[in-house]
Design an enzyme around this catalytic site. Structure first.
Site, PDB file in Angstrom:
ATOM      1  N   LYS A 204       0.841  -1.198   0.000  1.00 48.62           N
ATOM      2  CA  LYS A 204       0.000   0.000   0.000  1.00 48.62           C
ATOM      3  C   LYS A 204       0.880   1.254   0.000  1.00 48.62           C
ATOM      4  O   LYS A 204       0.693   2.165  -0.787  1.00 48.62           O
ATOM      5  CB  LYS A 204      -0.906  -0.032   1.237  1.00 48.62           C
ATOM      6  CG  LYS A 204      -1.760   1.187   1.367  1.00 48.62           C
ATOM      7  CD  LYS A 204      -2.606   1.119   2.624  1.00 48.62           C
ATOM      8  CE  LYS A 204      -3.237   2.471   2.891  1.00 48.62           C
ATOM      9  NZ  LYS A 204      -3.965   2.512   4.148  1.00 48.62           N
ATOM     10  N   GLU A 210      10.811  -4.761   3.798  1.00 53.31           N
ATOM     11  CA  GLU A 210      10.845  -6.171   3.388  1.00 53.31           C
ATOM     12  C   GLU A 210      10.419  -6.331   1.928  1.00 53.31           C
ATOM     13  O   GLU A 210      11.041  -7.050   1.147  1.00 53.31           O
ATOM     14  CB  GLU A 210       9.888  -7.014   4.253  1.00 53.31           C
ATOM     15  CG  GLU A 210      10.295  -7.177   5.697  1.00 53.31           C
ATOM     16  CD  GLU A 210       9.696  -6.115   6.607  1.00 53.31           C
ATOM     17  OE1 GLU A 210       9.484  -4.968   6.154  1.00 53.31           O
ATOM     18  OE2 GLU A 210       9.471  -6.421   7.797  1.00 53.31           O
ATOM     19  N   GLY A 265      -4.355  -1.684   5.661  1.00 53.79           N
ATOM     20  CA  GLY A 265      -3.610  -2.855   5.173  1.00 53.79           C
ATOM     21  C   GLY A 265      -4.272  -4.169   5.556  1.00 53.79           C
ATOM     22  O   GLY A 265      -4.434  -5.070   4.729  1.00 53.79           O
ATOM     23  N   ARG A 266      -4.680  -4.285   6.822  1.00 50.71           N
ATOM     24  CA  ARG A 266      -5.255  -5.553   7.280  1.00 50.71           C
ATOM     25  C   ARG A 266      -6.690  -5.763   6.819  1.00 50.71           C
ATOM     26  O   ARG A 266      -7.309  -6.761   7.147  1.00 50.71           O
ATOM     27  CB  ARG A 266      -5.138  -5.664   8.802  1.00 50.71           C
ATOM     28  CG  ARG A 266      -5.687  -4.469   9.568  1.00 50.71           C
ATOM     29  CD  ARG A 266      -5.254  -4.505  11.015  1.00 50.71           C
ATOM     30  NE  ARG A 266      -5.597  -3.299  11.756  1.00 50.71           N
ATOM     31  CZ  ARG A 266      -4.856  -2.198  11.821  1.00 50.71           C
ATOM     32  NH1 ARG A 266      -3.723  -2.128  11.138  1.00 50.71           N
ATOM     33  NH2 ARG A 266      -5.236  -1.168  12.543  1.00 50.71           N
ATOM     34  N   GLU A 351      -3.666  -6.193  15.575  1.00 48.29           N
ATOM     35  CA  GLU A 351      -3.163  -4.915  15.077  1.00 48.29           C
ATOM     36  C   GLU A 351      -4.246  -3.833  15.214  1.00 48.29           C
ATOM     37  O   GLU A 351      -3.953  -2.661  15.396  1.00 48.29           O
ATOM     38  CB  GLU A 351      -2.710  -5.042  13.614  1.00 48.29           C
ATOM     39  CG  GLU A 351      -1.683  -3.998  13.234  1.00 48.29           C
ATOM     40  CD  GLU A 351      -1.092  -4.193  11.839  1.00 48.29           C
ATOM     41  OE1 GLU A 351      -1.845  -4.452  10.898  1.00 48.29           O
ATOM     42  OE2 GLU A 351       0.136  -4.066  11.700  1.00 48.29           O
ATOM     43  N   HIS A 382      -4.474 -32.671  20.198  1.00 44.44           N
ATOM     44  CA  HIS A 382      -3.392 -33.520  20.694  1.00 44.44           C
ATOM     45  C   HIS A 382      -2.226 -32.678  21.175  1.00 44.44           C
ATOM     46  O   HIS A 382      -1.104 -33.160  21.287  1.00 44.44           O
ATOM     47  CB  HIS A 382      -2.977 -34.499  19.592  1.00 44.44           C
ATOM     48  CG  HIS A 382      -4.145 -35.305  19.125  1.00 44.44           C
ATOM     49  ND1 HIS A 382      -4.541 -36.463  19.767  1.00 44.44           N
ATOM     50  CD2 HIS A 382      -5.054 -35.072  18.150  1.00 44.44           C
ATOM     51  CE1 HIS A 382      -5.636 -36.930  19.173  1.00 44.44           C
ATOM     52  NE2 HIS A 382      -5.977 -36.099  18.193  1.00 44.44           N
ATOM     53  N   LYS A 510       9.382  -0.251  12.778  1.00 47.24           N
ATOM     54  CA  LYS A 510       9.973  -0.046  11.446  1.00 47.24           C
ATOM     55  C   LYS A 510      11.066   1.015  11.509  1.00 47.24           C
ATOM     56  O   LYS A 510      12.152   0.857  10.966  1.00 47.24           O
ATOM     57  CB  LYS A 510       8.896   0.444  10.463  1.00 47.24           C
ATOM     58  CG  LYS A 510       7.944  -0.612   9.950  1.00 47.24           C
ATOM     59  CD  LYS A 510       7.052   0.017   8.871  1.00 47.24           C
ATOM     60  CE  LYS A 510       6.010  -0.944   8.365  1.00 47.24           C
ATOM     61  NZ  LYS A 510       5.113  -0.348   7.363  1.00 47.24           N
TER      62      LYS A 510
HETATM   63  O1  LIG Z   1       1.244  -2.686   2.230  1.00 44.12           O
HETATM   64  P1  LIG Z   1       2.394  -2.065   2.948  1.00 44.12           P
HETATM   65  O2  LIG Z   1       2.340  -0.571   2.904  1.00 44.12           O
HETATM   66  O3  LIG Z   1       3.699  -2.594   2.424  1.00 44.12           O
HETATM   67  O4  LIG Z   1       2.274  -2.437   4.444  1.00 44.12           O
HETATM   68  C1  LIG Z   1       2.413  -3.749   4.901  1.00 44.12           C
HETATM   69  C2  LIG Z   1       2.086  -3.810   6.376  1.00 44.12           C
HETATM   70  O5  LIG Z   1       2.928  -2.864   7.029  1.00 44.12           O
HETATM   71  C3  LIG Z   1       2.763  -2.702   8.424  1.00 44.12           C
HETATM   72  O6  LIG Z   1       3.317  -3.762   9.085  1.00 44.12           O
HETATM   73  C4  LIG Z   1       1.338  -2.501   8.821  1.00 44.12           C
HETATM   74  O7  LIG Z   1       1.224  -2.562  10.196  1.00 44.12           O
HETATM   75  C5  LIG Z   1       0.426  -3.531   8.167  1.00 44.12           C
HETATM   76  O8  LIG Z   1      -0.915  -3.248   8.466  1.00 44.12           O
HETATM   77  C6  LIG Z   1       0.640  -3.483   6.682  1.00 44.12           C
HETATM   78  O9  LIG Z   1      -0.241  -4.367   6.061  1.00 44.12           O
END
Ligand SMILES: O=P(O)(O)OC[C@H]1O[C@H](O)[C@H](O)[C@@H](O)[C@@H]1O
Length: 545
Positions: A204, A210, A265-266, A351, A382, A510
């Site tokens: 986003k 990463e 994002g989530r 989150e 189990h 981050k």
């Molecule tokens: O989609 P991006 O901008 O790369 O973000 C990826 C992720 O980054 C962070 O960890 C946020 O807490 C997440 O909610 C998000 O989905």
């Protein structure tokens, strides 16, 4: 004290929580408990009768919801009000699954046309790739998709694709890379042919370390394996709300699928972030997923609170967290395809509701989001179910199971179902000392030994669970199920008066990570941080202990 805990309803709930009879008694006293405490909507059936609750409990919890103005807060979300106040954003993932006829205004503009345009762009792309019309740099059709993203840009596509495995109709393979650990991408690349591989970079923000690093590595691999710079457009597409940054990075403007600030994002799998899902299950099935979620949105927005599935589930979760000190909540999926769902709900809920100040900055004096965890049944029986049955912590559970299997072989599904129902029954009724002694009556142990063993076999029971059923796992029921959990999360955040839509804790991690990276890359030993961080960085730089 906060306004919430000062309220008479809160105080009444606290007093009431001490007076609820054991669920065994509640069931014995009310033969209609199952029908009175179950609910069906959007292809889902919820049995919430195995909860520590009387009609009075629900009345009080519903009053709490009304006092928190839950109704108005639900309306505000759907209407596109700026409810993510710290980031000054509307929260409109529901618009992503709206119908084309709706009109939803965000920041003064109807956003439905853009949503539809993006779905159409996805549709064209899916058709082009799956028909073989889209060619790689040597003229071959695409066989493999690599989805690069993390957090919400990874979990939704991965877990929904996994859940909908029986609907993979396009013949493509898909691989997911999230972790910055080079092992993750290296192991994937070993299996792939650059001529027939398409990378989808999903971010986003287009700023997540990463994802940027993994995409650069993928691009370097592609170039090293024979692709040229001008071929990159045939093998790399991006999904992002930061189109400028994606173009600067070298992604062809035509290959960028937009998303928007008003999608968290989530909550983003319904947007073009869901492209890997659509490439696997086809666009019709992807639209069915959206349709199922839309049905749940309609239910959540319109059903009275007392008959509203996300509201009921949210209230019970709050009940145990705030009045019985439950610190975690377990999600148990009795369906192998749904094995990833606990991890998805974990990000969604933790989150969103892992917060400790209210919207106006007051420190909460009550628990907010619990630890969400879980796994697939029957495997967990189990392993960690022991703690659910006899541990000291109270852990409310959700059991999720389709009535029909996609793989109906022999007695498998009957056994799976009986384990699922048997677990909820055992958690609820437990085993008394007398029952344990009766079971031991024929053994040759002495009375003293029998008593000792019986004490160990006692299970207190009275452990709450919800059971969620569906006819069959389909794109539509899965859409409804995920939207149910999204709204269940919202309900709790609304009552706790927290912002369920920001994530400042993650942001700090981050920032500090980048700061450490800069120090790792220098020639000098780290000295400016705390002694532990300096020591660890210096050990890392030496590369040995
Ligand atoms: O989609 P991006 O901008 O790369 O973000 C990826 C992720 O980054 C962070 O960890 C946020 O807490 C997440 O909610 C998000 O989905």
């Amino acid at each position: 004290m906060t306004i919430l805990t000062q309220s008479t309803t809160w105080q009444a709930l606290a007093a009431h929580s001490q007076q609820i009879p054991h669920m065994r008694e509640l069931f014995a006293g009310d033969p209609a408990r199952f029908s009175n405490m179950s609910l069906s909507t959007c292809g889902l059936f919820l049995d919430y009768s195995k909860n520590r609750a009387t009609p009075e409990t629900l009345n009080l919890l519903l009053t709490l919801a009304q006092e928190a103005k839950l109704d108005a807060k639900i309306k505000a979300m759907f209407a596109g009000d700026i409810i993510n106040t710290t980031e000054k954003r509307a929260v409109l993932h529901t618009a992503l699954r709206s119908t084309a006829q709706q009109s939803i205004i965000a920041e003064g503009q109807d956003i439905v046309p853009e949503v539809q345009q993006t779905l159409n762009k996805m549709q064209q792309f899916v058709t082009s790739v799956t028909s073989g019309q889209w060619k790689g740099y040597t003229g071959k059709a695409i066989t493999d998709i690599v989805s690069i993203g993390i957090g919400g840009s990874f979990l939704g596509p991965k877990i929904v694709s996994q859940a909908l495995r029986p609907y993979w109709i396009t013949g493509l393979n898909c691989h997911f890379v999230a972790n910055v650990d080079g092992t993750s991408i290296s192991e994937k690349l070993k299996l792939l042919d650059p001529e027939t591989t398409l990378f989808i970079m999903s971010s986003k923000s287009f700023g997540t370390q990463e994802t940027l690093t993994n995409t650069l590595t993928a691009k370097a691999w592609f170039l090293a394996k024979g692709g040229s710079q001008s071929d990159v457009a045939k093998h790399f597409v991006a999904v992002t709300s930061n189109v400028a940054k994606a173009t600067d990075f070298g992604i062809d403007a035509d290959n960028i699928f937009p998303m928007w600030d008003w999608v968290g994002g989530r909550y983003s799998l319904w947007s073009a972030i869901g492209l890997p899902i659509a490439l696997l299950i086809g666009m019709d099935n992807f639209r069915s997923l959206l349709k199922g979620a839309h049905q749940m949105d309609t239910h959540f927005a319109n059903a009275p609170l007392a008959e509203n599935m996300p509201v009921i589930m949210g209230l019970f979760s709050l009940w145990y967290g705030n009045f019985f000190n439950a610190q975690s909540h377990v999600v148990l999926t009795y369906d192998h395809y749904l094995r990833g769902l606990p991890a998805y709900f974990q990000q969604l809920d933790m989150e969103s509701n892992g917060k400790s100040v209210t919207l106006n900055g007051t420190h909460v004096d009550y628990s907010t989001g619990p630890v969400i965890w879980g796994g697939e049944g029957t495997n967990g029986q189990h392993a960690y179910h022991q703690l659910l049955h006899q541990g000291t912590a109270l852990i409310p559970a959700d059991f999720i199971m389709p009535l029909q299997s996609h793989n109906p072989i022999g007695e498998h599904h009957d056994q799976l179902a009986s384990n699922c129902f048997g677990q909820t029954q055992a958690l609820m009724q437990g085993r008394t000392l007398d029952e344990a002694l009766a079971e031991l009556s024929k053994s040759s142990l002495s009375d003293e030994e029998k008593l000792l063993i019986a004490k160990h076999k006692v299970m207190p029971g009275n452990k709450p669970s919800n059971t969620l059923l569906m006819d069959k796992l389909t794109p539509e029921t899965l859409g409804a199920l995920i939207a149910l959990y999204e709204h269940r999360t919202f309900v709790q955040g609304a009552i706790w008066d927290i912002n369920s839509f920001d994530q400042w804790g993650v942001e700090l991690g981050k920032t500090l990570g980048n700061d450490v990276l800069a120090r790792i890359g220098t020639e000098q030993d780290a000295t400016a941080l705390d002694a532990s961080s300096n020591g660890l960085i210096n050990l890392y730089r030496q590369g040995k202990i």
